[in-house]
Design an enzyme around this catalytic site. Structure first.
Site, PDB file in Angstrom:
ATOM      1  N   LYS A 113       0.152  -1.144  -0.274  1.00 30.09           N
ATOM      2  CA  LYS A 113      -0.319   0.147  -0.108  1.00 30.09           C
ATOM      3  C   LYS A 113       0.941   1.484  -0.340  1.00 30.09           C
ATOM      4  O   LYS A 113       0.099   2.550   0.053  1.00 30.09           O
ATOM      5  CB  LYS A 113      -0.702  -0.498   1.356  1.00 30.09           C
ATOM      6  CG  LYS A 113      -1.809  -1.260   1.241  1.00 30.09           C
ATOM      7  CD  LYS A 113      -3.074  -1.490   0.117  1.00 30.09           C
ATOM      8  CE  LYS A 113      -4.051  -2.449   0.573  1.00 30.09           C
ATOM      9  NZ  LYS A 113      -3.475  -3.717   0.485  1.00 30.09           N
TER      10      LYS A 113
HETATM   11  C1  LIG Z   1      -4.275  -5.022   0.061  1.00 29.64           C
HETATM   12  C2  LIG Z   1      -3.253  -6.449  -0.034  1.00 29.64           C
HETATM   13  C3  LIG Z   1      -3.358  -6.884  -1.076  1.00 29.64           C
HETATM   14  C4  LIG Z   1      -4.595  -6.881  -2.049  1.00 29.64           C
HETATM   15  O1  LIG Z   1      -4.264  -5.749  -2.304  1.00 29.64           O
HETATM   16  P1  LIG Z   1      -5.236  -5.520  -3.629  1.00 29.64           P
HETATM   17  O2  LIG Z   1      -5.327  -4.144  -3.998  1.00 29.64           O
HETATM   18  O3  LIG Z   1      -6.749  -5.016  -2.759  1.00 29.64           O
HETATM   19  O4  LIG Z   1      -6.178  -6.448  -4.049  1.00 29.64           O
HETATM   20  C5  LIG Z   1      -2.502  -8.058  -1.212  1.00 29.64           C
HETATM   21  N1  LIG Z   1      -1.272  -8.323   0.043  1.00 29.64           N
HETATM   22  C6  LIG Z   1      -1.329  -7.247   1.275  1.00 29.64           C
HETATM   23  C7  LIG Z   1      -0.824  -7.616   1.560  1.00 29.64           C
HETATM   24  C8  LIG Z   1      -2.617  -6.204   1.167  1.00 29.64           C
HETATM   25  O5  LIG Z   1      -2.459  -5.400   1.616  1.00 29.64           O
END
Ligand SMILES: *Cc1c(COP(=O)(O)O)cnc(C)c1O
Length: 494
Positions: A113
């Site tokens: 993120k």
């Molecule tokens: C948010 C997240 C995901 C999923 O990603 P999306 O863009 O919501 O599909 C996968 N792995 C981790 C560690 C995340 O924080």
């Protein structure tokens, strides 16, 4: 560049309006009307650049009203050495001839993120100025763990913003909770909600549409905004890292110019894999997109049958950031596949009313040519962590392990061993307890003890932002009932 709503082509705006608004007025997602193609000559140039310079070049294609100077400043601030623990920012780790791992967790909160949430605050505050918005953005976030901390860290002490994060009281890991409750900054708030993630998410949506609350906010000089992945300002920085990884693979001779490769992504809200799809649309020779899910396998089924059905049990898994039944960004894919806002509107209406929709058959076929989906349970996730560790001496987290399982299933089913780039979305230390169990070690004590245990077991250093949590003062202990979330907003305005 023109941005439109996935539900109505007559709703159009430019990039800064799209980023400032977050969501289209009809509930659709603001999306570029067309995607720029990247000529081979451009790739040759990008190959020699730093991550920051690649980011400026690529984002500029989508952000006409932003100057190169502005974007250069943002990239330096977002991806500099104070924020990321490697100058490569998002390095590619090659495991074998055709398996490459894109590490997206070198930022301040140790999850992918950060790649977007370090950039979004710069884009958002500049967009406020460009759209002549005079009020302060009040950013509301509901989180199952990683988004909340990423957004807090990105927006802390950013001028003209306040941010309030709601997390489900018993729905996040100990490390995730500590990361949020110890957050520093003068413009941040964190509140636990009595309920699960869906309650927090529904509550935030209710705050957004609460007319009285919005008026009260406006009187005090604020308006609500979102740091959720429906905001175009979060998707765009994700496009950058896939192109950057491709440039690295070309530069290091791992892939030949024009040679096809696959991308495999552990998926929840469909934001990360959507960015990979856009990169394909921009002319990068991506062949298949492999969508990996945990036991919440609504997407696996959808990609196989064309039926999206959220009427099913919700499971808590050891890859909690993918525990989700409604993947918001899928709407952007539907728009791209159908090119028909009316059709998209119909599917979304059915999803709202019945929790289910079925795609037209030729849309399903088009989608299946590009996407495939696989899922695995917690036991398989742990097995894969152990296998990868033993085979390659490489430690991965629970989410990334779901992706490696999907890749293994894809290769077994198709006999296709083309090169594949696997998105690695979190540091294994963020989920130390489960990773330890995968390696056959019983975790002892609290989340931070498990961190030390994992460091000892593997000889790898725990990332500084996680190790530094020990001894940090807890600043936020507020809790609210799910019906009283507005109180938390109002108390932050005092
Ligand atoms: C948010 C997240 C995901 C999923 O990603 P999306 O863009 O919501 O599909 C996968 N792995 C981790 C560690 C995340 O924080």
């Amino acid at each position: 560049m023109r941005y439109i709503s996935t539900r109505d082509l007559s709703i159009r705006c430019n990039a800064s309006q799209a980023i400032a608004q977050g969501l289209a007025s009809d509930g659709g997602l603001l999306t570029p009307f067309y995607l720029p193609r990247l000529p081979n000559k451009t790739l040759e140039e990008l190959k020699e650049m730093s991550y920051q310079h690649r980011a400026v070049y690529i984002m500029k294609q989508f952000l006409e009203e932003f100057t190169v100077k502005e974007l250069t400043d943002y990239a330096a601030a977002a991806y500099g050495p104070e924020k990321f623990d490697t100058p490569a920012v998002a390095p590619v780790r090659t495991l074998d001839n055709n398996t490459h791992c894109l590490e997206l967790w070198h930022g301040p909160t140790c999850a992918f993120k950060d790649m977007a949430l370090q950039m979004l605050p710069h884009l958002l505050t500049a967009s406020l100025t460009k759209t002549e918005e005079t009020k302060t953005a009040f950013i509301l976030v509901a989180t199952s763990g990683d988004t909340g901390k990423g957004a807090l860290e990105g927006f802390r002490d950013v001028a003209r913003t306040k941010i309030l994060v709601f997390y489900p009281k018993d729905g996040v890991s100990q490390v995730q909770q500590l990361q949020m409750t110890t957050q520093e900054g003068g413009n941040v708030g964190v509140t636990a909600v009595h309920g699960n993630f869906d309650d927090a998410q529904t509550g935030v949506k209710r705050l957004f549409s609460d007319k009285n609350l919005r008026e009260e906010l406006a009187r005090r000089g604020y308006f609500f905004s979102s740091a959720n992945s429906i905001n175009w300002g979060r998707v765009l920085p994700q496009i950058v890292y896939y192109i950057s990884a491709y440039c690295d693979l070309l530069r290091d001779g791992r892939i030949q110019p024009g040679q096809g490769f696959h991308i495999c992504v552990p998926t929840g809200n469909f934001g990360n894999i959507l960015a990979a799809y856009y990169v394909r649309e921009m002319g990068i020779p991506v062949q298949r997109l492999i969508c990996a899910s945990n036991r919440n396998n609504v997407l696996t089924e959808f990609l196989r049958t064309g039926v999206y059905d959220r009427n099913r049990s919700f499971y808590n898994t050891i890859s909690p950031s993918m525990d989700i039944l409604i993947s918001s960004n899928l709407e952007r894919l539907l728009f791209s596949m159908t090119q028909d806002p009316e059709e998209v509107r119909g599917y979304m209406k059915q999803l709202n009313a019945q929790g289910r929709y079925q795609l037209r058959e030729n849309v399903v076929n088009r989608m299946k040519k590009i996407f495939c989906g696989y899922s695995c349970d917690d036991a398989e996730t742990k097995k894969v962590i152990r296998q990868i560790y033993e085979k390659y001496d490489y430690l991965i987290d629970t989410h990334t392990a779901v992706a490696f399982s999907a890749l293994e299933q894809y290769r077994a089913e198709t006999d296709d061993d083309s090169p594949c780039l696997v998105a690695s979305t979190a540091s294994p230390f963020k989920f130390s307890g489960s990773v330890l169990e995968a390696l056959g070690v019983e975790p002892s004590g609290d989340g931070l003890d498990a961190l030390d245990q994992l460091a000892e077991k593997t000889g790898l250093p725990a990332p500084a932002p996680l190790a530094g949590l020990r001894g940090k003062a807890v600043r936020f202990t507020e809790e609210v009932e799910k019906t009283n979330m507005a109180d938390a907003v109002l108390s932050m305005l005092e």
